[in-house]
Design a protein around this motif. Structure first.
Motif, PDB file in Angstrom:
ATOM      1  N   ARG A 405      37.181 -29.846  -5.400  1.00 30.76           N
ATOM      2  CA  ARG A 405      36.806 -28.536  -5.942  1.00 30.76           C
ATOM      3  C   ARG A 405      35.358 -28.534  -6.398  1.00 30.76           C
ATOM      4  O   ARG A 405      34.605 -27.591  -6.129  1.00 30.76           O
ATOM      5  N   ILE A 409      32.241 -26.211  -4.799  1.00 25.61           N
ATOM      6  CA  ILE A 409      31.499 -25.346  -5.723  1.00 25.61           C
ATOM      7  C   ILE A 409      30.003 -25.651  -5.641  1.00 25.61           C
ATOM      8  O   ILE A 409      29.161 -24.749  -5.700  1.00 25.61           O
ATOM      9  N   GLN A 412      28.818 -23.884  -2.676  1.00 26.29           N
ATOM     10  CA  GLN A 412      28.788 -22.458  -2.974  1.00 26.29           C
ATOM     11  C   GLN A 412      27.524 -22.091  -3.753  1.00 26.29           C
ATOM     12  O   GLN A 412      26.845 -21.103  -3.448  1.00 26.29           O
ATOM     13  N   ARG A 413      27.186 -22.909  -4.725  1.00 24.93           N
ATOM     14  CA  ARG A 413      25.985 -22.651  -5.527  1.00 24.93           C
ATOM     15  C   ARG A 413      24.724 -22.768  -4.683  1.00 24.93           C
ATOM     16  O   ARG A 413      23.760 -22.021  -4.870  1.00 24.93           O
ATOM     17  N   ALA A 427      35.715 -20.603  -2.864  1.00 20.32           N
ATOM     18  CA  ALA A 427      35.675 -22.070  -2.882  1.00 20.32           C
ATOM     19  C   ALA A 427      37.035 -22.602  -3.308  1.00 20.32           C
ATOM     20  O   ALA A 427      37.542 -22.244  -4.378  1.00 20.32           O
TER      21      ALA A 427
END
Length: 458
Positions: A405, A409, A412-413, A427
């Motif tokens: 996870r 993330i 994603q950032r 995500a």
């Protein structure tokens, strides 16, 4: 006590622990392969078991870099015409271990996996392993005691210092910062080395357009005023000397052309092709392919290495390398590009996504792949995706889930930093719950460690 097996391996995919080493190699009190301690040779006894402490000066530039294993030191880095050469030293920092007869036993084994490689240009360029000196190349051998294949190499004992030299393909001129990636094993302490540096200036790129030579007037034409007539031989009636022809201009560019097409139906595609020098972070220029034919054409300076990304609305981006370092000016090269169409429900694995060992921190080698994804989403403004993170089945279940996870993330950032709205990127970390393989060696199961994205809308 477990004996570590230190071995350099290639780092690919999503690693839940970026390490090379710590391979259990035969202490009866620990796991892994076991060899009798009373005189029988282990499979790697073709190499002496004890070595003097060595750390020779190998020339080149002083080594700099951050290693994942504190037992590995970068002594120097050297560039030749053909190779990038790293001189390293491994120090066995384990505590002494003894068998039941009081004899000191080996606490480790080292070797190098030929699938290791260097990566530079934020992941856009990789350079393959060529050879190693000072330690053996990794190999597998059948352990008669267990009937399983095990990794074997060169034994080490506490306090041993072993210098060895790695040879890779030569870095492109202008690439000065790079990483060494090895392992995909959750149980080993990899010899990953980040932030390596070597002085490697780029050649100056100079493009001089060809000039048209000034025509020589015919002899029957009157000479223009103030023009100096050619000298003649003899006092009179001699033949006029023929003016020397000017040398033809030297070609300094290479023409690269090809067709951009749909990978499925082969129809031409209108695409934008951004290209840059491999050592540069900025796009040098771009060209477009014609809608009717898919043909594109660009003129590039000879003697350079370029990377490119081809993108088009409704298609996955495609990238590649144009190595013109040994191509003569004036030549014409053909490079066709096939783009895969996007569709809702497609699941695509992101290649070359790297993280710090057992952490969610993205390494710079991941940027090229994530930049392609960001460009694809910019070309398709209605596209939404779900990032999915996966680990191997080894290790703690809950920790694997959390790590997967955290890593998606982080991806994603990164996309958000490139201007992609977070609402367009979900995500999810699945940890070890969706493995591709549940059996086999760690090398075979490396496909389990991955980051994928699923197209939700387009």
């Amino acid at each position: 006590m477990k004996q570590p097996y230190f071995i350099l391996l290639m780092l690919t995919g999503l690693n839940s622990a970026c390490m090379v080493g710590s391979y259990p190699t035969g202490n009866p009190s620990g796991g892994g392969q076991q060899y009798p301690s009373s005189g029988q040779q282990s499979p790697d006894d073709t190499y002496p078991n004890r070595y003097p402490n060595t750390n020779p000066s190998s020339g080149g530039q002083p080594g700099r870099g951050r290693t994942a294993d504190p037992g590995v030191t970068v002594n120097s880095i050297r560039l030749t015409r053909d190779y990038t050469i790293l001189n390293l030293t491994y120090t066995d920092q384990n505590k002494p271990s003894y068998d039941r007869n009081g004899r000191q036993v080996s606490t480790g084994t080292i070797g190098f996996d030929p699938t290791g490689y260097l990566v530079a240009a934020n992941g856009a360029r990789t350079f393959a392993f060529v050879k190693v000196e000072g330690i053996p190349v990794k190999k597998e051998q059948l352990n008669p005691a267990t009937g399983k294949k095990v990794l074997v190499g060169r034994n080490t004992f506490p306090g041993d210092q072993i210098a060895f030299t790695l040879y890779f393909e030569r870095l492109d001129k202008g690439l000065e910062n790079f990483d060494l990636f090895e392992c995909v094993n959750d149980q080993y302490i990899c010899w990953n080395i980040y932030n390596l540096h070597v002085d490697n200036p780029a050649d100056q790129v100079v493009y001089t357009p060809p000039t048209t030579p000034t025509p020589v007037p015919p002899r029957s034409s009157p000479a223009p005023k103030n023009q100096k007539l050619p000298q003649v031989s003899g006092e009179s009636g001699g033949e006029m000397e023929t003016p020397k022809a000017k040398p033809a201009p030297v070609a300094t560019v290479v023409t690269v052309s090809g067709v951009v097409s749909d990978a499925k139906n082969k129809r031409p595609v209108t695409a934008t092709i951004d290209y840059q020098l491999s050592a540069s972070k900025q796009v040098l220029d771009s060209v477009q392919s014609f809608a009717s034919t898919g043909i594109y054409r660009m003129s590039l300076a000879k003697g350079q290495v370029y990377t490119y990304v081809a993108s088009a609305r409704g298609y996955q981006s495609a990238s590649g390398v144009l190595d013109l370092s040994k191509v003569a000016g004036g030549q014409k090269l053909t490079r066709d590009i096939a783009l895969t169409p996007l569709a809702v429900g497609d699941k695509i694995t992101l290649k070359n996504i790297y993280f710090e060992m057992s952490k969610s921190d993205l390494l710079s080698a991941s940027f090229a792949e994530l930049d392609k994804l960001a460009a694809m989403m910019q070309d398709n403004p209605n596209m939404t995706i779900r990032l999915e993170g996966h680990t191997d089945i080894i290790g703690d279940h809950d920790k694997n889930g959390q790590l997967s996870r955290d890593r998606v993330i982080a991806c994603q950032r990164y996309l958000a930093q490139k201007g992609i709205d977070l609402a367009r990127v979900q995500a999810v970390g699945y940890g070890d719950t969706r493995p591709i393989l549940t059996k086999g060696t760690d090398e075979e199961r490396k496909v389990n460690r991955r980051v994928e994205f699923v197209i939700l809308a387009i």
